[in-house]
Design an enzyme around this catalytic site. Sequence first.
Site, PDB file in Angstrom:
ATOM      1  N   GLU A 134      -7.330   4.543  12.842  1.00 44.99           N
ATOM      2  CA  GLU A 134      -6.240   4.160  13.738  1.00 44.99           C
ATOM      3  C   GLU A 134      -5.804   5.353  14.567  1.00 44.99           C
ATOM      4  O   GLU A 134      -6.549   6.324  14.718  1.00 44.99           O
ATOM      5  CB  GLU A 134      -5.078   3.624  12.903  1.00 44.99           C
ATOM      6  N   ASP A 189       0.854  -1.187   0.000  1.00 37.03           N
ATOM      7  CA  ASP A 189       0.000   0.000   0.000  1.00 37.03           C
ATOM      8  C   ASP A 189       0.883   1.229   0.000  1.00 37.03           C
ATOM      9  O   ASP A 189       1.954   1.256   0.609  1.00 37.03           O
ATOM     10  CB  ASP A 189      -0.978   0.000   1.179  1.00 37.03           C
ATOM     11  N   ASP A 217      -9.360   3.341   6.691  1.00 36.30           N
ATOM     12  CA  ASP A 217      -8.166   3.316   7.543  1.00 36.30           C
ATOM     13  C   ASP A 217      -8.489   4.132   8.790  1.00 36.30           C
ATOM     14  O   ASP A 217      -8.559   5.358   8.742  1.00 36.30           O
ATOM     15  CB  ASP A 217      -6.991   3.914   6.766  1.00 36.30           C
TER      16      ASP A 217
END
Length: 292
Positions: free
Chosen positions: A130, A39, A128
């Site tokens: 986090e 990625d 995503d």
Amino acid sequence: MGQGSKRVASTPTGAKSLTTQSLSTEGTWSPTFGVQGLDVSGYQTSVNWQQQWNMGARFAYVKASEGNYFTNSLFGSQYQGARNVGMIRGAYHFAIPNWSSGADQARYFVQNGGGWSADSYTLPPVLDIEFNPYENKTINGFYFGDTCYGMSPSQLSSWVRDFGSTMSSLTGRLPVIYTNTSWWNQCLGNPGGFGDYPLWVASYPGAFTNNAGPLPSGSWANYSIWQYSSTGPLTGDSNVWNGSYTDLVAFANAGIPYGASKAIADVAAVSPGLGKSVSGLKTGLRGGVSQG
């Protein structure tokens, strides 16, 4: 995406959020199972996609957006570059959940590359979510909050569901959730109801091992993708798909891994009545049912 010592950008322009786990997978090690992938984001300004293919990478995720204020200017070239060498590829969105609603960021993501189509080479979009890369920072008058974005576990869980349901309505797919166990457990606790979201777990083991370690609490018995290193062997972050290449293509195309489809077919083969229409079926409703 990634882990290591925390790093904060002076402005919210798509910095990768990094955890405090050690970078112990330097060099060329990779798991001995699955399918390799990478990625990348705007930090990787020049990716040699043919080299990555030659090293065994067969899929790639590219950062498309963050919050509803940032897009990756290299997204188009990176996304197409991966496809040009034959990779299956998809897009990811970095969540800033205290900036705007999940639905708002999902729409922004879709408008800036986060779509999906059943063409066998477009992976489902990724959320995503986090560690806060701007923890305790105030930028342009906006306070980004603590590592949990100043939000409670229930607020964060609701935000993820808002993002997910909006993505599903816009693209036909629930997003993959990219996270790491320590942050998820700290900030969302032990929520249920996320088992239908494929899991992409970030975990950098302290020794070279095929075990990704504990998974986030609440929903998942296994992961779909494991990010095992941010320092090689592949450009950007190195990942492994937890299955065969055939599984990966099936996942891209329809969300049902080949192994699961085969298991269903095997059961159907020994159960002749399974899935077949039944004539003469009587219901418990008097007078029948009108179709409207």
